[in-house]
Scaffold this active site. Sequence first.
Site, PDB file in Angstrom:
ATOM      1  CD  GLU A 152       2.032 -16.315  91.390  1.00 41.95           C
ATOM      2  OE1 GLU A 152       1.989 -15.540  90.468  1.00 41.95           O
ATOM      3  OE2 GLU A 152       2.679 -16.917  91.427  1.00 41.95           O
ATOM      4  CB  CYS A 195      -1.142 -10.195  87.631  1.00 34.82           C
ATOM      5  SG  CYS A 195      -0.990 -11.508  86.908  1.00 34.82           S
TER       6      CYS A 195
HETATM    7  P1  NAD Z   1      -5.773  -5.930  96.413  1.00 34.80           P
HETATM    8  O1  NAD Z   1      -4.177  -6.423  97.032  1.00 34.80           O
HETATM    9  O2  NAD Z   1      -5.643  -4.295  96.422  1.00 34.80           O
HETATM   10  O3  NAD Z   1      -6.352  -7.143  96.706  1.00 34.80           O
HETATM   11  C1  NAD Z   1      -6.568  -8.188  97.016  1.00 34.80           C
HETATM   12  C2  NAD Z   1      -6.574  -9.145  98.009  1.00 34.80           C
HETATM   13  O4  NAD Z   1      -6.051  -8.557  99.263  1.00 34.80           O
HETATM   14  C3  NAD Z   1      -8.690  -8.920  98.298  1.00 34.80           C
HETATM   15  O5  NAD Z   1      -9.486 -10.284  98.391  1.00 34.80           O
HETATM   16  C4  NAD Z   1      -8.426  -7.371  98.916  1.00 34.80           C
HETATM   17  O6  NAD Z   1      -9.338  -8.367  99.857  1.00 34.80           O
HETATM   18  C5  NAD Z   1      -7.269  -8.218  99.760  1.00 34.80           C
HETATM   19  N1  NAD Z   1      -6.738  -6.747 100.869  1.00 34.80           N
HETATM   20  C6  NAD Z   1      -6.865  -5.816 100.809  1.00 34.80           C
HETATM   21  N2  NAD Z   1      -6.491  -4.927 101.543  1.00 34.80           N
HETATM   22  C7  NAD Z   1      -5.684  -6.304 102.937  1.00 34.80           C
HETATM   23  C8  NAD Z   1      -5.163  -6.217 103.684  1.00 34.80           C
HETATM   24  N3  NAD Z   1      -4.470  -4.501 104.384  1.00 34.80           N
HETATM   25  N4  NAD Z   1      -4.812  -7.231 104.418  1.00 34.80           N
HETATM   26  C9  NAD Z   1      -5.663  -8.339 104.018  1.00 34.80           C
HETATM   27  N5  NAD Z   1      -6.054  -8.537 102.581  1.00 34.80           N
HETATM   28  C10 NAD Z   1      -6.395  -7.400 101.305  1.00 34.80           C
HETATM   29  O7  NAD Z   1      -5.410  -5.875  94.487  1.00 34.80           O
HETATM   30  P2  NAD Z   1      -6.910  -6.179  93.597  1.00 34.80           P
HETATM   31  O8  NAD Z   1      -7.323  -5.107  93.249  1.00 34.80           O
HETATM   32  O9  NAD Z   1      -7.846  -7.347  94.152  1.00 34.80           O
HETATM   33  O10 NAD Z   1      -6.054  -6.697  92.455  1.00 34.80           O
HETATM   34  C11 NAD Z   1      -4.787  -5.763  91.641  1.00 34.80           C
HETATM   35  C12 NAD Z   1      -3.516  -6.371  91.979  1.00 34.80           C
HETATM   36  O11 NAD Z   1      -3.491  -7.940  91.434  1.00 34.80           O
HETATM   37  C13 NAD Z   1      -2.898  -5.340  90.380  1.00 34.80           C
HETATM   38  O12 NAD Z   1      -1.524  -5.380  91.232  1.00 34.80           O
HETATM   39  C14 NAD Z   1      -2.254  -7.020  90.317  1.00 34.80           C
HETATM   40  O13 NAD Z   1      -1.199  -6.739  89.388  1.00 34.80           O
HETATM   41  C15 NAD Z   1      -2.540  -7.876  90.852  1.00 34.80           C
HETATM   42  N6  NAD Z   1      -2.598  -9.547  90.481  1.00 34.80           N
HETATM   43  C16 NAD Z   1      -1.725 -10.117  90.263  1.00 34.80           C
HETATM   44  C17 NAD Z   1      -1.435 -11.103  89.560  1.00 34.80           C
HETATM   45  C18 NAD Z   1      -0.078 -12.134  90.103  1.00 34.80           C
HETATM   46  O14 NAD Z   1      -0.483 -13.591  89.641  1.00 34.80           O
HETATM   47  N7  NAD Z   1       0.586 -11.767  89.813  1.00 34.80           N
HETATM   48  C19 NAD Z   1      -2.383 -11.911  89.457  1.00 34.80           C
HETATM   49  C20 NAD Z   1      -3.926 -11.046  89.274  1.00 34.80           C
HETATM   50  C21 NAD Z   1      -3.682  -9.741  89.984  1.00 34.80           C
END
Ligand code: NAD
Length: 484
Positions: free
Chosen positions: A257, A291
């Site tokens: 997602e 998102c």
């Molecule tokens: P992010 O991608 O920075 O982090 C998401 C998760 O991944 C966190 O737990 C983070 O610690 C982890 N993470 C970060 N780098 C990583 C790596 N290299 N390896 C493994 N895990 C890692 O996203 P965010 O800033 O926490 O959230 C915002 C983003 O999430 C936005 O882009 C938003 O659109 C998206 N989002 C999507 C949905 C959906 O259902 N499509 C829902 C909510 C948020």
Amino acid sequence: MNPEEALKLAPTQLLIGGERRDAADGSLIDVYDPATASVVAQVADGSVADGLSAVEAAAQAGPAWAATPPRQRGEVLRRAFELMTEHAEELAQLIVLENGKALRDARGEVAYAAEFFRWYAEEAVRGFGEIGTAPSGTNRILVLRQPIGVCVLVTPWNFPAAMATRKIGPALAAGCSMVLKPASDTPLTALAIGALLEQAGVPAGVVNVVPSRKSGPVVSAMLHDPRVRKLSFTGSTEVGRTLLHEAADGVVNTSMELGGNAPFLVLDDADITAAVQGAMIAKMRNGGEACTAANRFYVHRHVADEFSRGLAEAMGRLVVGPGSDPSTELGPLVNPAAVRKVDELVTGALDDGARALIGADRPDRTGWYYNPTVLMNVHKTNPILGAEVFGPVAPIVVFDDDEEAVAAANDTEFGLVSYLYTGDLAAGLRVAEALEAGMVGLNRGLVSDPAAPFGGVKQSGIGREGGHEGMLEYLESKYIAVQW
Ligand code: NAD
């Protein structure tokens, strides 16, 4: 209720195999209150060793949970729904404390999050397979649905409760065991949900919670453990892409997602009062940090003045303040980097000829705030229309014909959700079909529903969460060719 009481609900240690543990290397994560920029708690910062211990615990506990009768799994989920509902206020306060969102948004999130447990309590007993006769007539085709195995669940900070329950619910219903790695900005809510699941009767080791600031190495190590069979990730497209590469090594099943860049179309026959109301929900739910947030508005020239005036007035009425104040309608953003990003995008749009009807600045107060902002005459190629703003900013572009608007809406690598307002249902359905998105809000500013398949096309993701489809993501189909 004060924040101290809410904090009591959240253990600060890792949850592994039913035990509370410090991180193997003793390190801690500082958790900040975005409204005061001060540390409110310290939580164990899981290491690679902790991630692998959690996988071990999940692998040990998995077979017994998979063999637990579906009705019993459903009843545990139902108890989890009831416990979340009972503790809704503490959970909402906890979300406000670590995420910053307004209390009313946090309350909405807890109700939405709990609904995933209720929905999957009902779905747990519906993991049916199929049976048919082979076209040749020689044998029967029998399809069983079996739990996929140990799952790694990685969630973002913007909906600390709902993004976790949207994965845990179907995984438990399907009979899987799991390790949840919540975002390091918001680990408290996930730890509180872990504790409630224990109380609800989830056996030790079935749900493990490992917050970590070392996300890259910890998640990578788990994905390279051959016992892990599934990754369900919610977060940015950038990190999602990295994790797809990581999952490829062990051919781990993935549900992704990812980011959105939702267009919000207002056709010339739309009910403008309804469109403004819908826009306020689509744009401002969660302070724009969703998102699904409407990221760019395409408005027909005939109604552009009325719509933009209405939106600017409604945005201007929002009460900005700390999320914990019940009168607040817009809290701070999650961290200083988020404020910098929003500010850069707005400044870039203004330099490119846009005009601010309201906002485009920060209030003069401590904390990571940005004022509600509406931008007119945004240049069609300005970066603000291509990037996820993730803040209270509505850029408006005027269009002259519907085809032009659909082409602009689809001109992005993202395809999570689109919104569309029109008075003509047939035109609405035609445009909805043409929009490249996994979901469309037609005369509606909110699409999220635990009973519906949520997810994106293009680089917004793979797979669906919620609905019946959400549970299928945690089940494998086993085909048995049988003759009798
Ligand atoms: P992010 O991608 O920075 O982090 C998401 C998760 O991944 C966190 O737990 C983070 O610690 C982890 N993470 C970060 N780098 C990583 C790596 N290299 N390896 C493994 N895990 C890692 O996203 P965010 O800033 O926490 O959230 C915002 C983003 O999430 C936005 O882009 C938003 O659109 C998206 N989002 C999507 C949905 C959906 O259902 N499509 C829902 C909510 C948020």
